[in-house]
Design an enzyme around this catalytic site. Structure first.
Site, PDB file in Angstrom:
ATOM      1  N   ASP A  23       1.107   1.231  -2.836  1.00 24.15           N
ATOM      2  CA  ASP A  23       2.359   0.642  -2.321  1.00 24.15           C
ATOM      3  C   ASP A  23       3.592   1.116  -3.094  1.00 24.15           C
ATOM      4  O   ASP A  23       4.348   0.310  -3.645  1.00 24.15           O
ATOM      5  CB  ASP A  23       2.256  -0.886  -2.328  1.00 24.15           C
ATOM      6  CG  ASP A  23       1.213  -1.375  -1.328  1.00 24.15           C
ATOM      7  OD1 ASP A  23       1.599  -1.748  -0.222  1.00 24.15           O
ATOM      8  OD2 ASP A  23       0.014  -1.333  -1.638  1.00 24.15           O
ATOM      9  N   HIS A  25       6.033   2.730  -1.642  1.00 27.09           N
ATOM     10  CA  HIS A  25       7.160   2.469  -0.715  1.00 27.09           C
ATOM     11  C   HIS A  25       8.342   3.422  -0.936  1.00 27.09           C
ATOM     12  O   HIS A  25       9.496   2.992  -1.031  1.00 27.09           O
ATOM     13  CB  HIS A  25       7.622   1.012  -0.819  1.00 27.09           C
ATOM     14  CG  HIS A  25       6.678   0.055  -0.159  1.00 27.09           C
ATOM     15  ND1 HIS A  25       6.744  -0.274   1.172  1.00 27.09           N
ATOM     16  CD2 HIS A  25       5.601  -0.623  -0.648  1.00 27.09           C
ATOM     17  CE1 HIS A  25       5.763  -1.117   1.478  1.00 27.09           C
ATOM     18  NE2 HIS A  25       5.055  -1.339   0.388  1.00 27.09           N
ATOM     19  N   ASP A  63       0.737   2.937   1.892  1.00 25.25           N
ATOM     20  CA  ASP A  63       2.189   2.692   1.818  1.00 25.25           C
ATOM     21  C   ASP A  63       2.870   3.561   0.759  1.00 25.25           C
ATOM     22  O   ASP A  63       3.680   3.067  -0.037  1.00 25.25           O
ATOM     23  CB  ASP A  63       2.507   1.210   1.583  1.00 25.25           C
ATOM     24  CG  ASP A  63       2.338   0.363   2.844  1.00 25.25           C
ATOM     25  OD1 ASP A  63       2.075   0.943   3.903  1.00 25.25           O
ATOM     26  OD2 ASP A  63       2.455  -0.873   2.763  1.00 25.25           O
ATOM     27  N   ASN A 131       0.119   0.141   6.196  1.00 25.81           N
ATOM     28  CA  ASN A 131       0.676  -0.337   7.469  1.00 25.81           C
ATOM     29  C   ASN A 131       2.105   0.137   7.686  1.00 25.81           C
ATOM     30  O   ASN A 131       2.606   0.126   8.804  1.00 25.81           O
ATOM     31  CB  ASN A 131       0.621  -1.865   7.533  1.00 25.81           C
ATOM     32  CG  ASN A 131       1.364  -2.528   6.394  1.00 25.81           C
ATOM     33  OD1 ASN A 131       1.096  -2.230   5.229  1.00 25.81           O
ATOM     34  ND2 ASN A 131       2.302  -3.401   6.697  1.00 25.81           N
ATOM     35  N   HIS A 132       2.777   0.567   6.610  1.00 24.64           N
ATOM     36  CA  HIS A 132       4.138   1.078   6.772  1.00 24.64           C
ATOM     37  C   HIS A 132       4.123   2.536   7.204  1.00 24.64           C
ATOM     38  O   HIS A 132       4.960   2.960   7.983  1.00 24.64           O
ATOM     39  CB  HIS A 132       4.946   0.930   5.468  1.00 24.64           C
ATOM     40  CG  HIS A 132       5.459  -0.452   5.255  1.00 24.64           C
ATOM     41  ND1 HIS A 132       6.788  -0.794   5.339  1.00 24.64           N
ATOM     42  CD2 HIS A 132       4.812  -1.609   4.976  1.00 24.64           C
ATOM     43  CE1 HIS A 132       6.936  -2.079   5.118  1.00 24.64           C
ATOM     44  NE2 HIS A 132       5.742  -2.597   4.887  1.00 24.64           N
ATOM     45  N   HIS A 220      -6.564  -1.180   2.541  1.00 26.57           N
ATOM     46  CA  HIS A 220      -5.157  -1.616   2.615  1.00 26.57           C
ATOM     47  C   HIS A 220      -5.057  -2.704   3.683  1.00 26.57           C
ATOM     48  O   HIS A 220      -4.781  -2.443   4.847  1.00 26.57           O
ATOM     49  CB  HIS A 220      -4.259  -0.422   2.982  1.00 26.57           C
ATOM     50  CG  HIS A 220      -2.789  -0.718   2.882  1.00 26.57           C
ATOM     51  ND1 HIS A 220      -2.023  -0.325   1.803  1.00 26.57           N
ATOM     52  CD2 HIS A 220      -1.941  -1.373   3.705  1.00 26.57           C
ATOM     53  CE1 HIS A 220      -0.773  -0.717   1.983  1.00 26.57           C
ATOM     54  NE2 HIS A 220      -0.694  -1.347   3.140  1.00 26.57           N
ATOM     55  N   HIS A 248      -1.891  -2.996  -0.385  1.00 25.88           N
ATOM     56  CA  HIS A 248      -1.111  -3.851   0.523  1.00 25.88           C
ATOM     57  C   HIS A 248      -0.564  -5.116  -0.118  1.00 25.88           C
ATOM     58  O   HIS A 248       0.555  -5.523   0.159  1.00 25.88           O
ATOM     59  CB  HIS A 248      -1.915  -4.217   1.771  1.00 25.88           C
ATOM     60  CG  HIS A 248      -1.120  -5.000   2.777  1.00 25.88           C
ATOM     61  ND1 HIS A 248       0.058  -4.527   3.320  1.00 25.88           N
ATOM     62  CD2 HIS A 248      -1.300  -6.221   3.320  1.00 25.88           C
ATOM     63  CE1 HIS A 248       0.537  -5.433   4.160  1.00 25.88           C
ATOM     64  NE2 HIS A 248      -0.267  -6.470   4.173  1.00 25.88           N
ATOM     65  N   HIS A 250       1.282  -7.003  -2.875  1.00 29.88           N
ATOM     66  CA  HIS A 250       2.250  -6.460  -3.827  1.00 29.88           C
ATOM     67  C   HIS A 250       2.169  -7.065  -5.220  1.00 29.88           C
ATOM     68  O   HIS A 250       2.708  -6.516  -6.169  1.00 29.88           O
ATOM     69  CB  HIS A 250       3.671  -6.616  -3.271  1.00 29.88           C
ATOM     70  CG  HIS A 250       4.041  -5.517  -2.330  1.00 29.88           C
ATOM     71  ND1 HIS A 250       5.329  -5.062  -2.175  1.00 29.88           N
ATOM     72  CD2 HIS A 250       3.283  -4.751  -1.511  1.00 29.88           C
ATOM     73  CE1 HIS A 250       5.336  -4.068  -1.292  1.00 29.88           C
ATOM     74  NE2 HIS A 250       4.106  -3.884  -0.869  1.00 29.88           N
TER      75      HIS A 250
END
Length: 617
Positions: A23, A25, A63, A131-132, A220, A248, A250
């Site tokens: 993650d 991001h 992610d 998922n992002h 995830h 996933h 955080h």
């Protein structure tokens, strides 16, 4: 299962050294003047750390990108850094024994990047998608596939079938240590949950020497329960696994915890950037250095230096009666001064903590959640935030006002729920009979609300509640306009009179029928068909949100809601229906106001229907 712990340094020709992160991001808030570079700086720190520790490979839990279609700047920065840190002459000291055409079945180059004769890779990166950054479009491509075609990342764990999933491991060997790497890219939780229940998920194992392999699984999904099937219970996973790397979620819970039922360990590295101002994000961010030798493992946690500090505190105004009560003169000013002092305290704590940490960004993230229940009024937040423009990274959303006015003993209200045949509409009726005066329905009727919720729960009629609210709202507005009522007091009284006049009449029955017919019409218009409707496929596009702020009300049923925390979503009670939409507007694509499948979930239906004073007439 594997035992935890390798003695000594554990760096030899039989020991896998794996850097674990998830993650990241990349690109989150990249347009923000203060926070724009945060994710890029942290990715660089992670890659540098991998290089310094001379790891065999990097494992990412999804992610990597925040947006499904990352900006040009974001892709450019990601590619530049991967090329800078992961290409070079350092030798790769492990072999891949499995059929790579199966491991990398979605790639045009179905082999690991370091075995490509045209590439010079020093640190291979293996990643599942989240998922992002999940695959979309007819081709089922995601941003990771771009990096894969560049030869910078090995994208694995992409399941193409929705009927059944077969997870085939990447089999690696270094010296005498054999590592089976399993991965499953993000799948909507409800669908994956159902597939597990129906035994449609299989993890394949090597035929020979099964007990000699260390089995590592990267996933995830929601780990914490967000609904009856909106998560993946750990006991669904096979018990031959040794370690699960759970992406996933955080919150950084990186120390491996043992699942006593399945006897495997789970590590949850957490994100490397706070994408919401919620308590889980406030834990110190880490990545992991995993060593595997034979069937033994050791996970060393490495704190990240470049992550922006984040402090969050809850303040319940009613707890400070010695300082102020709702009746104190100039109480709002006093509350504002009190909050100001609390924020200053948090900023000073951040400054003390940052001493000697040159890599940590200067301005912290600060969140003060102020519970103003009990008659207090919120103060002007924009004026308040002006005082901190130069001192915090998020001046506009330091203060978050919350209010919990509903104090109902659910145990009392629902003590009969176990009785066979108790219906949803009875629960609604009981709820409002037991509720205090100030949270009674003032515009809708209990019977109407109960029937709409029954349609929603029993028949999955997703628009039933929304249509009932809209329809009764329209009728009340028309009635008020016809009567020419203008003052707030008269509006309240007239709404109550109008509502009571309909109670238990054929007019009320007709209203309910009309609202439910409208909901059905919307469903047919969308092309949904409830016969044989597979609920989890209908919900397949729901964003998986455990990495975002908890919403004041249930999250929407449709739409990904990417790039914003859940806190920006559901509306709080005070604003529940302050801007009713005209009936003529299409409601397609708007979310049902109560997505929760249980009436006791969320903060009750009142949250949405507390609507009596803000009607435009």
């Amino acid at each position: 299962g594997a035992s935890s712990g390798i003695r000594g340094g554990g760096d030899d020709e039989d020991t896998f050294k794996i850097l674990i992160a998830t993650d990241i991001h990349l690109g989150y808030m990249e347009k923000d003047a203060i926070r724009g570079n945060d994710t890029y700086n942290t990715l660089e720190e992670i890659l540098k750390c991998a290089q310094t520790n001379q790891v065999d490979f990097i494992l990412l839990g999804g992610d990597l990108f925040h947006e499904n279609k990352p900006s040009r700047r974001c892709l450019h920065t990601g590619i530049t850094m991967l090329r800078k840190y992961c290409m070079g002459d350092s030798p790769i000291l492990f072999n891949i024994l499995s059929d790579q055409a199966i491991n990398f079945n979605t790639s045009k180059f179905p082999w690991v990047n370091y075995q490509d004769e045209n590439l010079n890779i020093s640190i291979p990166v293996f990643s599942i998608h989240g998922n992002h950054d999940d695959p979309t479009g007819a081709e089922g491509l995601c941003a990771l596939d771009l990096l894969g075609s560049c030869g910078l990342v090995n994208h694995f764990g992409h399941s193409q079938s929705v009927e059944k999933i077969q997870i085939s491991p990447i089999l690696m060997q270094k010296g005498s240590t054999k590592l089976a790497l399993y991965g499953l890219g993000s799948i909507p939780d409800e669908r994956l949950y159902r597939m597990f229940v129906n035994n449609q998920v299989t993890m394949l194992r090597p035929k020979e020497d099964q007990d000699e392999w260390f089995n590592l699984f990267t996933i995830h999904q929601n780990r914490s329960k967000h609904g009856p099937t909106n998560y993946i219970p750990e006991q669904f996973l096979d018990d031959f696994i040794d370690l699960v790397v759970w992406g996933h979620e955080h919150e950084c819970l990186i120390a491996p915890t043992r699942n006593e039922q399945q006897l495997f360990y789970v590590t949850q590295p957490g994100s490397s950037v706070a994408t919401s101002l919620s308590p889980g994000e406030a834990a110190k961010k880490h990545i992991g250095l995993l060593r595997v030798k034979g069937r033994k493992m050791n996970l060393q946690k490495i704190p990240l230096q470049t992550v922006r500090q984040f402090f969050i505190q809850d303040l319940v105004l009613a707890d400070y009666q010695d300082l102020f009560t709702p009746d104190t003169p100039q109480v709002t000013k006093k509350v504002e001064d009190f909050c100001y002092a609390k924020v200053i305290e948090m900023i000073e704590e951040a400054e003390r903590e940052r001493l000697g940490c040159d890599l940590t960004p200067e301005k912290p993230l600060i969140r003060l959640r102020v519970d103003y229940s009990g008659g207090f009024e919120p103060f002007n937040v924009s004026r308040f935030s002006q005082k901190f423009v130069d001192r915090v990274a998020n001046p506009k959303d330091i203060i978050h006002f919350v209010r919990h006015e509903i104090n109902i003993d659910y145990g009392q209200v629902f003590k009969n729920t176990a009785v066979e045949g108790l219906r949803v509409e009875d629960l609604v009726k009981q709820y409002f009979e037991a509720a205090e005066q100030k949270v009674q329905l003032s515009l809708l009727t209990e019977q109407g609300m109960g029937k709409a919720i029954q349609e929603f729960v029993d028949k999955d009629e997703k628009d039933a509640i929304e249509e009932l609210v809209s329809y009764q709202l329209e009728k009340t507005q028309r009635h008020l306009q016809a009567r020419g009522v203008t003052t707030e007091q008269d509006i309240d009284a007239e709404i109550l009179r109008f509502r009571n006049s309909k109670k238990n009449t054929t007019e009320e029955d007709e209203e309910i029928r009309e609202a439910i017919n409208r909901a059905k019409a919307h469903r047919l218009e969308r092309g949904d068909n409830l016969q044989g409707l597979d609920m989890s496929d209908e919900l397949a596009d729901v964003a998986m949100d455990s990495d975002e702020d908890p919403a004041p009300v249930a999250p929407p049923t449709r739409g990904r809601g990417r790039g914003r925390g859940r806190g920006s979503r559901g509306r709080g009670r005070g604003a529940a229906a302050s801007e009713p939409k005209p009936a003529s507007q299409s409601r397609r694509g708007r979310s049902a106001p109560v997505q929760s499948r249980s009436i006791m979930d969320g903060r009750s239906v009142c949250d949405f229907v507390y609507v009596h004073t803000d009607l435009p007439v």
